[in-house]
Design an enzyme around this catalytic site. Structure first.
Site, short mmCIF file in Angstrom:
data_model
loop_
_atom_site.label_atom_id
_atom_site.label_comp_id
_atom_site.label_asym_id
_atom_site.label_seq_id
_atom_site.Cartn_x
_atom_site.Cartn_y
_atom_site.Cartn_z
CG LEU A 1 -2.03 0.89 1.41
CD1 LEU A 1 -3.15 0.44 0.47
CD2 LEU A 1 -2.55 0.89 2.85
CG HIS A 2 3.06 2.77 -2.98
ND1 HIS A 2 2.64 1.62 -3.58
CD2 HIS A 2 3.44 3.59 -3.99
CE1 HIS A 2 2.78 1.73 -4.88
NE2 HIS A 2 3.26 2.91 -5.17
#
Ligand code: UD1
Length: 370
Positions: free
Chosen positions: A205-206
């Protein structure tokens, strides 16, 4: 001799450039050199990939580092202009959609150095994504456009790019995956983490849209809280996400999730090993949607759209956005469905880099013009 500069900047660039640069090196007609902008600079975001992908040290490291979009893009441009003026490459090769990709393309095109864009034509049609802007702009000024999936050809044609510039070559990221999958089996990351094959979720997740907003990020972790009660979740954390979890005060809540294992970013081989043995993937990455499609691992993508629609049409990908209920519904579907049906998209066969280098050979021999 044809002097070709390949540009890398951020983590997802390395496995795309590695197979192309190696083939350039094996061909007498070419004088390849590798430039690392330094957009990603942490050992675990950059150096380990060079080592594991057996890439030579970059010929030039620009060390631009992090910053706002304008500062980072401008810093790459200023440094690259000096390099291009001094080295006078005949061509540059850029990959993907990161800020370094756009910066390099802009500098080269204004110096009348032709640009080849690998992974051209992908469109999410969501201009709030910085990568979408990078993709559109880079394609508009590229002289050769190498495409990974059919949608890319359609998009480029609709944007008025002439047919002779466009080449459907397949996916260089899959070249690296095919090449390293066997080697990745030697990784003992599963034992180190005590992860059981086929029984865990792997998460990344980024994206700014997911991690830069407290409500959105909290909602995602509400869903993850439920998921980790059913199956262990391993989460190699991106520096941006780590920073935001701390900034939003969400760390204490997350620490209470006993079956959520937050770990440092993994190297290429460990990540491939973890991915290939996962029960499912939760991600907002672009490349992981493709790698999971190739591997046939169900992928729940925490985005409303994708620039890689073939991963939904033919592959294992489903788009769910960031709404906790939608994430949990998708998880429930995947968890109860044990079928293993998937197709590998055309030309995702490990030979995309060869097709690209063949185009350059034809140009260098004067058999093709652009
Ligand atoms: C960039 C790409 C994105 C890609 C992602 C893969 C752009 C616009 N975005 O996003 O498309 O999916 O790389 O990781 O180019 N940081 C570190 N160490 C590093 C690199 C970054 O700590 O080695 C931190 C810094 O706080 C930095 C932040 O991460 O400000 C974001 O880095 P940046 O390169 O701006 O974008 P990414 O989110 O990594």
């Amino acid at each position: 001799m044809f002097k070709i500069a390949s540009i890398v900047g951020a983590r997802p660039n390395f496995m795309k450039v590695a197979p192309i640069h190696r083939l350039f090196k094996q061909t007498d007609a070419f004088e390849p050199f590798l430039i690392h902008t330094g957009q990603h600079y942490d050992e675990k975001m950059s150096k380990i990939f060079f080592h594991e992908l057996k890439m030579p040290e970059p010929d030039l490291y620009l060390g631009v580092g992090s910053g706002t979009h304008a500062k980072q893009t401008a810093a790459v441009m200023i440094e690259l202009e000096k390099v291009f003026l001094q080295e006078t490459p005949d061509w540059i090769v850029v990959v993907g959609d990161v800020n370094s990709t756009l910066a390099a393309s802009l500098v080269a095109s204004k110096l009348h150095i032709p640009v080849a864009h690998v992974e051209a034509g992908l469109r999410s049609f969501d201009r709030s994504m910085p990568e979408e802007i990078n993709r559109i702009m880079t394609d508009a000024i590229s002289d050769l456009l190498f495409v990974t999936e059919h949608s890319g050809m359609e998009n480029l044609k609709k944007e008025g790019i002439s047919d002779e510039k466009i080449h459907f070559v397949g996916n260089v990221m899959i070249d690296s995956l095919v090449e390293h999958l066997e080697k990745a089996k030697a990784s003992n990351i599963l034992q180190e983490l005590n992860a059981q094959p086929g029984e865990y979720a792997l998460m990344t997740l980024h994206r700014p849209s997911n991690v830069d907003n407290r409500t959105v990020l909290r909602g995602i972790f509400d869903a993850i809280d439920q998921i980790q009660k059913k199956c262990p979740v391993y989460f190699p954390i991106h520096p941006r996400t780590k920073k935001m979890l701390i900034q939003f005060g969400l760390e204490p809540r997350i620490r209470e999730m006993n079956n959520l294992h937050i770990i440092d970013p993994l190297g290429y081989l460990s990540f491939m090993r973890m991915m290939s043995q996962a029960r499912l993937l939760l991600t907002d990455s672009g490349g992981i949607q493709e790698e999971s499609t190739f591997l046939g691992i169900p992928c729940i993508t925490l985005r409303e759209n994708t620039e890689r629609p073939i991963t939904v049409d033919m592959g294992t990908n489903q788009l769910v956005g960031s709404d906790p209920t939608a994430i949990l519904d998708a998880f429930a579907r995947v968890w109860s469905d044990k079928t293993d049906e998937h197709q590998v998209p055309p030309l995702w066969d490990g030979h995309a880099a060869k097709r690209i280098v063949d185009v350059f050979k034809a140009i260098s021999q004067g058999k093709r013009t652009i």
